[in-house]
Design an enzyme around this catalytic site. Structure first.
Site, PDB file in Angstrom:
ATOM      1  N   ASN A 100       6.186   1.143   7.045  1.00 40.13           N
ATOM      2  CA  ASN A 100       7.692   0.173   7.494  1.00 40.13           C
ATOM      3  C   ASN A 100       7.826   1.026   9.385  1.00 40.13           C
ATOM      4  O   ASN A 100       8.129   0.138  10.216  1.00 40.13           O
ATOM      5  CB  ASN A 100       8.639  -0.489   6.997  1.00 40.13           C
ATOM      6  CG  ASN A 100       8.005  -1.511   5.810  1.00 40.13           C
ATOM      7  OD1 ASN A 100       6.834  -1.665   6.041  1.00 40.13           O
ATOM      8  ND2 ASN A 100       9.589  -1.856   5.449  1.00 40.13           N
ATOM      9  N   GLU A 201       1.430  -3.793   6.872  1.00 40.84           N
ATOM     10  CA  GLU A 201       2.104  -4.746   6.498  1.00 40.84           C
ATOM     11  C   GLU A 201       2.547  -5.855   7.190  1.00 40.84           C
ATOM     12  O   GLU A 201       3.456  -6.164   7.349  1.00 40.84           O
ATOM     13  CB  GLU A 201       3.021  -4.070   5.047  1.00 40.84           C
ATOM     14  CG  GLU A 201       2.830  -3.549   4.377  1.00 40.84           C
ATOM     15  CD  GLU A 201       3.471  -3.353   3.403  1.00 40.84           C
ATOM     16  OE1 GLU A 201       4.881  -3.495   4.068  1.00 40.84           O
ATOM     17  OE2 GLU A 201       3.369  -2.746   2.779  1.00 40.84           O
ATOM     18  N   TYR A 273       3.139  -2.312  -5.128  1.00 34.63           N
ATOM     19  CA  TYR A 273       3.432  -1.158  -6.104  1.00 34.63           C
ATOM     20  C   TYR A 273       4.170  -1.875  -7.830  1.00 34.63           C
ATOM     21  O   TYR A 273       4.288  -3.735  -7.561  1.00 34.63           O
ATOM     22  CB  TYR A 273       5.139  -1.454  -5.056  1.00 34.63           C
ATOM     23  CG  TYR A 273       4.849  -0.712  -4.138  1.00 34.63           C
ATOM     24  CD1 TYR A 273       4.950   1.189  -3.901  1.00 34.63           C
ATOM     25  CD2 TYR A 273       4.946  -0.826  -2.900  1.00 34.63           C
ATOM     26  CE1 TYR A 273       4.398   1.815  -3.180  1.00 34.63           C
ATOM     27  CE2 TYR A 273       4.295   0.067  -1.579  1.00 34.63           C
ATOM     28  CZ  TYR A 273       4.672   1.263  -1.500  1.00 34.63           C
ATOM     29  OH  TYR A 273       4.100   2.103  -0.525  1.00 34.63           O
ATOM     30  N   GLU A 323      -1.178   2.082  -0.076  1.00 31.43           N
ATOM     31  CA  GLU A 323       0.063   2.171  -0.635  1.00 31.43           C
ATOM     32  C   GLU A 323      -0.100   1.884  -1.639  1.00 31.43           C
ATOM     33  O   GLU A 323      -1.075   0.797  -1.482  1.00 31.43           O
ATOM     34  CB  GLU A 323       0.677   1.518   0.448  1.00 31.43           C
ATOM     35  CG  GLU A 323       1.423   2.088   1.806  1.00 31.43           C
ATOM     36  CD  GLU A 323       2.824   1.654   1.950  1.00 31.43           C
ATOM     37  OE1 GLU A 323       2.953   1.331   1.799  1.00 31.43           O
ATOM     38  OE2 GLU A 323       2.810   1.643   3.209  1.00 31.43           O
TER      39      GLU A 323
END
Length: 536
Positions: A100, A201, A273, A323
């Site tokens: 981010n 993202e 995640y 990620e």
């Protein structure tokens, strides 16, 4: 005569019952089975699946890899204790600077004399960005640990021209302004950064400069054009889906990106995640299977688009899980931002989940060619520091084992063992619910490399060791086999400063003399790696 016949029938019936009981008992006691066939090959394992990630977030950079005030720091502010631990992870690829963070990061703020670099408000994670650590410091760090740098460009608040100039700064030897600027900053030779991500993202509403799929595709295509005109040799990674909220369709995003950028990019990046929000062990340790399901869905999309693509002699598009990690304890508002954001502490069940992710990457080696565990130090990380010391978290050990041993060709392994069904559960705080059926207690991957076989087995069973017969279908197990085990007293065991309860232990070796099979008992809640030779 009639009585004799009745006795005969009764005897036969008794023998049948006894035989059935014996058969049933044998069946109940039968070992689990793993069959290895070196001819059943999935694909070549790309070492880049053992990558990691450094973001300007919390204490990952400042207070983590870079801490001039620490007694462990060298003259450049690099923490040498952390450096040594990072080297032992054998990281092939290190992503930077976000995350981010990158969607409002302007790379020129982080180059040149340090006393001239402007401090900025860091809007993603609510901290001050001093810019004392930037492009050149990161490249120097990557070279010291023997890893390839992987940069993400700002396609949020940044421009396509800014992305092009960063490639020029890093990869062009001399002549144009940005290349000469690098030379002025003390780097006569180019950095030759090979991997570049086109944003981060961008499907997420939380991202600064968030775009819909069509607008992102347009911006990414034009950025890619300028970047490739600057250096045709670079590899480009498109932003795949990261938003799996119930009212969102991630497949629509991925389908659009692949359709629009199939002739442009080399990878599509996926993020995931997971967490044990319900404190349900068996649900949690099944979560890597969801990653595997998502991998197969995107693989199907890629295969469909590759039939229509015009890529010349370039490879097809691959998947980059750039990620992935466990992140749920430090996901409340007060632990999400600031100087000590996302400082998750990990236990044994977390280590087993990380091992499950790595097994999934191996089993999908034909399409997954990159992965970056987020992140390296302090922030949801395998290494944790304070000013006067550091320790290795539980998740460090499966990463270390895989990155130093699992190379070569991934094998399609046959596994026969008991299974279980999960409850309906949530992977993350805002994710859609999932449920897994027939989850095998044994999670297995295997790598074959020039006569050497490495078999990694996770026993998901919380309480029971599982005796397993391992067979070689082609060739014989021969010689001394090393055995490594990651385990601890119980599933909630954690490491801390001065306390290591979960780690890799080298067990007694197995000596096998041209054996077609052997038996091993995999302990409860463990990850075991067995490494040796197969001879023809």
């Amino acid at each position: 005569m009639k009585q004799t016949n009745q006795i005969y029938v009764l005897r036969c019936l008794a023998l049948t019952i006894i035989a059935g009981l014996i058969s049933s008992t044998f069946s109940m006691a039968q070992n689990a089975r793993i069959k290895i066939d070196i001819d059943r090959q999935i694909g070549e394992i790309n070492n880049n699946i053992y990558g990691n990630f450094v973001e300007h977030l919390g204490r990952c950079v400042y207070g983590g890899i870079y801490d001039p005030e620490s007694p462990y720091a060298d003259e450049n502010g690099i923490r040498l204790d952390v450096l040594d631990a990072v080297k032992d992870l054998n990281i092939p690829l290190l992503r930077y600077p976000g995350g981010n963070f990158v969607s409002n990061y302007h790379w020129k703020d982080g180059v040149g004399p340090k006393d001239e670099r402007p401090p900025r408000m860091e809007l993603a994670w609510a901290r001050l960005e001093t810019n004392q650590f930037g492009t050149n410091e990161f490249v120097d760090y990557a070279r010291r640990i023997g890893t390839e740098p992987y940069f993400a460009v700002n396609l949020g608040t940044g421009t396509i021209e800014e992305a092009q100039q960063w490639v020029e700064y890093c990869n062009v030897k001399e002549g144009p302004y940005s290349a000469e600027l690098r030379k002025k900053h003390g780097y006569a030779e180019p950095h030759n950064i090979k991997y570049w991500s086109l944003g981060n993202e961008m499907d997420g509403f939380w991202q600064m400069g968030h775009l819909n799929a069509e607008d992102y595709s347009k911006k990414a295509r034009e950025a890619a054009k300028l970047m490739r005109l600057t250096d045709p040799s670079i590899k480009l990674i498109a932003t795949g889906a990261s938003n799996f909220r119930p009212n969102n369709d991630p497949h629509e995003w991925n389908a659009t990106i692949l359709s629009e950028l199939k002739d442009v990019v080399d990878y599509i990046a996926l993020h995931m995640y997971v967490g044990n929000h319900q404190d349900n062990y068996y649900n949690f340790v099944s979560s890597p299977l969801v990653l595997e399901e998502r991998t197969k869905v995107v693989k199907g999309m890629i295969m469909r688009e590759m039939e229509k693509a015009d890529r010349g002699n370039r490879d097809p598009i691959y998947i980059a899980w750039d990620e992935y990690n466990i992140w749920y304890r430090w996901r409340q508002e007060e632990t999400m931002t600031g100087e000590r954001a996302l400082e998750e502490r990990y236990n044994l069940e977390d280590a087993l989940v990380i091992g499950g992710f790595l097994n999934a990457f191996i089993r999908n080696a034909d399409i997954v060619k990159m992965a970056n565990m987020a992140q390296l130090v302090n922030v949801i990380a395998p290494i944790f520091t304070e000013k006067d010391g550091m320790f290795l978290q539980t998740i460090y050990y499966p990463l270390q084992l895989f990155a130093n041993n699992m190379f070569g060709t991934s094998l399609d392994v046959f596994v026969d063992c008991d299974t279980y069904d999960t409850d309906e559960f949530y992977l993350g705080l805002a994710e859609q619910a999932t449920q897994q059926k027939n989850v095998p207690y044994l999670d297995v991957s295997a790598a074959y490399n020039d006569g050497e076989i490495v078999i990694t087995v996770i026993n998901r069973h919380k309480d029971k060791a599982i005796a397993t017969d391992l067979f070689s279908q082609e060739g014989l197990f021969n010689g001394e086999f090393e055995v490594f085990e990651v385990n601890g007293p119980d599933i909630k065991s954690e490491n801390d400063f001065g306390k290591t309860t979960v780690k890799t232990v080298k067990k007694a070796s197995l000596t096998l003399n041209e054996a077609s099979s052997f038996t091993y008992e995999f302990p409860a809640h463990s990850l075991t790696m067995i490494k040796g030779k197969i001879t023809q």
